[in-house]
Every structure is written in structure tokens, then in C-alpha cells.
Design a protein around this motif. Structure first.
Motif, PDB file in Angstrom:
ATOM      1  N   ASP A  88      17.664  22.396  -8.872  1.00  0.00           N
ATOM      2  CA  ASP A  88      17.586  21.239  -7.778  1.00  0.00           C
ATOM      3  C   ASP A  88      16.956  20.133  -8.116  1.00  0.00           C
ATOM      4  O   ASP A  88      17.145  18.976  -7.633  1.00  0.00           O
ATOM      5  CB  ASP A  88      16.240  21.850  -6.915  1.00  0.00           C
ATOM      6  CG  ASP A  88      16.665  23.301  -6.337  1.00  0.00           C
ATOM      7  OD1 ASP A  88      17.656  23.229  -5.530  1.00  0.00           O
ATOM      8  OD2 ASP A  88      15.984  23.907  -6.674  1.00  0.00           O
ATOM      9  N   SER A  89      16.486  19.873  -9.461  1.00  0.00           N
ATOM     10  CA  SER A  89      16.003  18.428  -9.935  1.00  0.00           C
ATOM     11  C   SER A  89      15.992  18.654 -11.575  1.00  0.00           C
ATOM     12  O   SER A  89      15.909  19.760 -12.174  1.00  0.00           O
ATOM     13  CB  SER A  89      14.930  18.016  -9.520  1.00  0.00           C
ATOM     14  OG  SER A  89      13.621  18.683  -9.874  1.00  0.00           O
ATOM     15  N   LEU A 113      14.889   7.213 -10.257  1.00  0.00           N
ATOM     16  CA  LEU A 113      15.483   8.234  -9.335  1.00  0.00           C
ATOM     17  C   LEU A 113      16.649   8.279  -8.853  1.00  0.00           C
ATOM     18  O   LEU A 113      17.025   7.211  -8.353  1.00  0.00           O
ATOM     19  CB  LEU A 113      14.270   8.228  -8.463  1.00  0.00           C
ATOM     20  CG  LEU A 113      14.340   9.196  -7.130  1.00  0.00           C
ATOM     21  CD1 LEU A 113      13.777  10.438  -7.974  1.00  0.00           C
ATOM     22  CD2 LEU A 113      13.137   8.958  -5.972  1.00  0.00           C
ATOM     23  N   LEU A 158      20.413  18.194  -1.780  1.00  0.00           N
ATOM     24  CA  LEU A 158      19.705  17.389  -0.861  1.00  0.00           C
ATOM     25  C   LEU A 158      19.733  18.023   0.689  1.00  0.00           C
ATOM     26  O   LEU A 158      19.076  17.591   1.372  1.00  0.00           O
ATOM     27  CB  LEU A 158      20.278  15.923  -0.633  1.00  0.00           C
ATOM     28  CG  LEU A 158      20.027  15.340  -2.091  1.00  0.00           C
ATOM     29  CD1 LEU A 158      20.657  13.829  -1.907  1.00  0.00           C
ATOM     30  CD2 LEU A 158      18.822  15.089  -2.600  1.00  0.00           C
ATOM     31  N   TYR A 201      19.857  10.221  -6.681  1.00  0.00           N
ATOM     32  CA  TYR A 201      20.309  11.446  -5.898  1.00  0.00           C
ATOM     33  C   TYR A 201      21.661  11.880  -6.537  1.00  0.00           C
ATOM     34  O   TYR A 201      22.365  11.115  -6.816  1.00  0.00           O
ATOM     35  CB  TYR A 201      20.576  11.093  -4.378  1.00  0.00           C
ATOM     36  CG  TYR A 201      19.381  10.634  -3.633  1.00  0.00           C
ATOM     37  CD1 TYR A 201      18.122  11.144  -4.141  1.00  0.00           C
ATOM     38  CD2 TYR A 201      19.561  10.021  -2.467  1.00  0.00           C
ATOM     39  CE1 TYR A 201      17.192  10.676  -3.454  1.00  0.00           C
ATOM     40  CE2 TYR A 201      18.477   9.521  -1.559  1.00  0.00           C
ATOM     41  CZ  TYR A 201      17.267  10.111  -2.032  1.00  0.00           C
ATOM     42  OH  TYR A 201      16.098   9.527  -1.588  1.00  0.00           O
ATOM     43  N   THR A 243      10.179  20.236  -6.027  1.00  0.00           N
ATOM     44  CA  THR A 243      11.158  20.236  -6.994  1.00  0.00           C
ATOM     45  C   THR A 243      11.265  19.098  -7.764  1.00  0.00           C
ATOM     46  O   THR A 243      11.181  18.984  -9.073  1.00  0.00           O
ATOM     47  CB  THR A 243      12.417  20.771  -6.540  1.00  0.00           C
ATOM     48  OG1 THR A 243      13.163  21.054  -7.792  1.00  0.00           O
ATOM     49  CG2 THR A 243      13.221  19.664  -5.920  1.00  0.00           C
ATOM     50  N   THR A 244      10.962  17.854  -6.948  1.00  0.00           N
ATOM     51  CA  THR A 244      10.805  16.534  -7.697  1.00  0.00           C
ATOM     52  C   THR A 244       9.523  16.310  -8.342  1.00  0.00           C
ATOM     53  O   THR A 244       9.255  15.944  -9.524  1.00  0.00           O
ATOM     54  CB  THR A 244      10.981  15.416  -6.435  1.00  0.00           C
ATOM     55  OG1 THR A 244      12.365  15.606  -6.091  1.00  0.00           O
ATOM     56  CG2 THR A 244      11.075  14.036  -7.398  1.00  0.00           C
ATOM     57  N   VAL A 283      17.812  14.327  -8.358  1.00  0.00           N
ATOM     58  CA  VAL A 283      17.360  15.142  -7.411  1.00  0.00           C
ATOM     59  C   VAL A 283      18.674  15.705  -6.855  1.00  0.00           C
ATOM     60  O   VAL A 283      19.573  15.152  -6.411  1.00  0.00           O
ATOM     61  CB  VAL A 283      16.478  14.671  -6.302  1.00  0.00           C
ATOM     62  CG1 VAL A 283      16.146  15.599  -5.112  1.00  0.00           C
ATOM     63  CG2 VAL A 283      15.354  13.924  -6.676  1.00  0.00           C
ATOM     64  N   ARG A 284      18.840  17.100  -6.849  1.00  0.00           N
ATOM     65  CA  ARG A 284      20.144  17.692  -6.197  1.00  0.00           C
ATOM     66  C   ARG A 284      19.720  18.555  -5.147  1.00  0.00           C
ATOM     67  O   ARG A 284      18.527  18.774  -4.719  1.00  0.00           O
ATOM     68  CB  ARG A 284      20.724  18.564  -7.435  1.00  0.00           C
ATOM     69  CG  ARG A 284      20.801  17.637  -8.809  1.00  0.00           C
ATOM     70  CD  ARG A 284      21.488  18.658  -9.517  1.00  0.00           C
ATOM     71  NE  ARG A 284      21.687  18.103 -11.014  1.00  0.00           N
ATOM     72  CZ  ARG A 284      20.903  18.086 -12.122  1.00  0.00           C
ATOM     73  NH1 ARG A 284      19.711  18.712 -11.811  1.00  0.00           N
ATOM     74  NH2 ARG A 284      21.073  17.533 -13.168  1.00  0.00           N
ATOM     75  N   TYR A 305      14.851  16.306 -15.762  1.00  0.00           N
ATOM     76  CA  TYR A 305      14.433  15.036 -15.902  1.00  0.00           C
ATOM     77  C   TYR A 305      14.892  14.818 -17.355  1.00  0.00           C
ATOM     78  O   TYR A 305      14.980  15.906 -18.200  1.00  0.00           O
ATOM     79  CB  TYR A 305      12.843  15.036 -16.173  1.00  0.00           C
ATOM     80  CG  TYR A 305      12.337  14.057 -17.012  1.00  0.00           C
ATOM     81  CD1 TYR A 305      12.227  12.703 -16.274  1.00  0.00           C
ATOM     82  CD2 TYR A 305      11.689  14.163 -18.201  1.00  0.00           C
ATOM     83  CE1 TYR A 305      11.600  11.528 -17.251  1.00  0.00           C
ATOM     84  CE2 TYR A 305      11.321  13.266 -18.798  1.00  0.00           C
ATOM     85  CZ  TYR A 305      11.037  11.874 -18.482  1.00  0.00           C
ATOM     86  OH  TYR A 305      10.677  10.843 -19.233  1.00  0.00           O
ATOM     87  N   SER A 365       9.865  17.690 -11.848  1.00  0.00           N
ATOM     88  CA  SER A 365      10.590  16.655 -12.867  1.00  0.00           C
ATOM     89  C   SER A 365       9.606  15.789 -13.278  1.00  0.00           C
ATOM     90  O   SER A 365       9.567  15.084 -14.348  1.00  0.00           O
ATOM     91  CB  SER A 365      11.703  16.082 -12.336  1.00  0.00           C
ATOM     92  OG  SER A 365      12.724  17.428 -12.317  1.00  0.00           O
ATOM     93  N   LEU A 404      12.440  19.888  -1.569  1.00  0.00           N
ATOM     94  CA  LEU A 404      12.788  18.589  -2.523  1.00  0.00           C
ATOM     95  C   LEU A 404      11.497  17.918  -2.926  1.00  0.00           C
ATOM     96  O   LEU A 404      11.817  17.511  -4.031  1.00  0.00           O
ATOM     97  CB  LEU A 404      13.603  17.759  -1.411  1.00  0.00           C
ATOM     98  CG  LEU A 404      14.906  18.165  -0.973  1.00  0.00           C
ATOM     99  CD1 LEU A 404      15.543  17.156   0.014  1.00  0.00           C
ATOM    100  CD2 LEU A 404      15.697  18.384  -2.067  1.00  0.00           C
TER     101      LEU A 404
END
Length: 272
Positions: free
Chosen positions: A44-45, A34, A59, A36, A69-70, A56-57, A47, A73, A66
């Protein structure tokens, strides 16, 4: 890697698959990295199946956005583990639905929060289906408290011995404390009071992501307004040929809007 967010995602994986998967498979599901990205981006994210990395973008977004969107992925990662590739097809959507159901059941995100997120047509159908199930949410780690210690370089050894972990991205020491008997948090604060000013200590819910990252805002072509920028805390970067200031990511969007409204036209961001 963010230890807190990673641990939360692993809890979601356990909730989703522990009853139907082997320990070996669960280990594979949890074998991802993971990261940042301290910048504003169009996605936003993402994989990468080659590196097993979730990035993860943006932030500055709130916790529910967040986390959602995680989960997108994370579903790609689980899908890749299952079949050796991943696409935005029905198999990926099935994993996304399973993981999102668990996230809602654990009380980490609500349907009301999801309604504020820009959803694809397929995601809207999944959300509608889950709403019809009448999912009852619990409270994630309701008896756990996150303690963070800031500005603590001189007592880092004592914190490490006490079980605190250093978070490189957030620049704080952190520990999760079980407060089931309402004594754990009191004992911990008593210990901290002996070694550091409690004004450097913050307590949080275990359900909070607490993502903290920083970005630079750079203002170009603004020499004639240098006094205004100086007064706002900007300093001149001779290499960039721009006025620069460091901000927590959650303040970046507001500051860029403020600068734009004030008439500054060439504004960029850069990872801190």
C-alpha cells in the motif's frame, strides 16, 4: 505531491516531536516527497531512503487505511533521519508508535477504524498498548473547512489571487478556510458565487484526505462483446488492442469485480 496529505503529515510530525526536537531536526523530518501511484499493487505504501520519497498506492482504500499505511512509511523516514538507516526493528517500531499515538490524539484515526486494517503482530501489540493508555482524541482543525472548485479554468486567475492552490493530481483548485466565527465560509462562498456556478464548488472537513486519482481499466480478448462494452462507456484502444475506460480509483475495484462476474477474463489496470 499532495499538498493536503503532506501538510497533514507535517502537522502530525509537529504534534509528535515539536516539544523535544530542534527546528533544524523538525525541518529534516519534514523533508520528504509524497507521490501517488495510480495503480493497484501488493504493497500500500513504501519509502525510499535514497530519494526520501513516500509512495502511496491502492488509493481506492478508505481514508483511515491510507493514512495508517502512510504513517508506516513516514516512520521509516523519521527513523532514517535519526540514524542513517531504517529497518523493521524496535527503533523503527518506536517511531511508528509515537507517530500513530499523535495521529489518534489528533482525531485523524480511531481505534475502531484501525481494527479493520490488516496488522502485523508487532503492530497489534502497539495498538493494544495505546488502547490501554486511554488516549483522548481531539478534533483535527475542527474550525477549518476545505473548499474545492472544479471546472474552473476560466476563473483560475481570480482563484489564484484569492489564495487557492491548484492540485495537479486531483484537477481542482483548493483553499483551507478558517470558519471559527462562522463567517469565513459564508464570505468565501459569496465570492465564488460571483465568478462560478456553485454546483462546481464542494466543501469538506479538514480531516478528510480527499485523495482523487484515476486509472484506466483495459479489457482484452472481448471483441465478441464490444457492443456491451461500448454501452458501458468503453472505447477501443488500437495500441493496447483492448477496450479502455477511465475511472476514479475508488471505483476501480468494484468495476473489475463487475467485469469478472460478467465473464470477462483478461482485465488489467493502467495509470491514467
Amino acid at each position: 505531491m499532495s499538498k493536503r496529505l503532506y501538510s497533514m503529515l507535517c502537522d502530525i510530525i509537529d504534534h509528535t516531536y515539536a516539544a523535544s526536537s530542534s527546528e533544524q531536526m523538525l525541518k529534516k523530518y519534514k523533508s520528504f516527497y509524497l507521490e501517488y501511484a495510480n495503480k493497484i499493487a501488493s504493497s500500500d505504501s513504501s519509502y525510499s531512503w535514497k530519494t526520501k520519497k513516500i509512495i502511496v498506492r491502492n488509493l481506492f482504500q478508505d481514508d483511515s487505511y491510507l493514512l495508517f499505511t502512510t504513517i508506516r512509511s513516514l516512520a521509516h523516514h523519521v527513523d532514517f533521519v535519526n540514524r542513517g538507516n531504517t529497518n523493521n526493528d524496535w527503533q523503527y517500531q518506536a517511531e511508528f508508535e509515537r507517530l500513530l499515538r499523535s495521529t489518534i490524539e489528533m482525531g485523524l484515526i480511531s481505534f475502531l477504524q484501525i481494527k479493520d486494517i490488516d496488522l502485523s503482530e508487532k503492530e497489534e501489540k502497539i495498538i493494544y498498548k495505546l488502547e490501554q493508555e486511554g488516549i483522548k482524541a481531539s478534533s483535527y482543525k475542527e474550525n477549518a473547512v476545505i473548499i474545492r472548485v472544479h471546472n474552473s479554468y476560466n476563473v483560475r486567475g481570480k482563484l489564484r489571487e484569492r489564495g487557492y492552490h491548484w492540485l495537479t493530481n486531483e484537477k481542482v483548485w483548493e483553499k483551507e478556510v478558517d470558519d471559527t466565527n462562522e463567517q469565513g465560509i459564508s464570505d468565501e462562498l459569496s465570492f465564488l458565487e460571483q465568478i462560478i456556478d456553485l454546483r462546481n464548488v464542494t466543501t469538506h472537513s479538514a480531516a478528510d484526505l480527499l485523495l482523487t486519482a484515476y486509472m484506466y481499466i483495459l479489457v482484452y480478448e472481448s471483441y465478441d462483446r464490444k457492443d456491451e462494452l461500448k454501452a458501458a462507456g468503453y472505447s477501443f484502444d488500437s495500441k493496447e488492442r483492448a477496450w479502455k475506460k477511465k475511472f476514479p480509483v475508488e471505483e476501480v475495484k468494484y468495476e473489475m469485480g463487475r467485469l469478472s462476474n460478467a465473464g470477462f477474463r483478461t482485465i488489467r489496470t493502467k495509470s491514467a
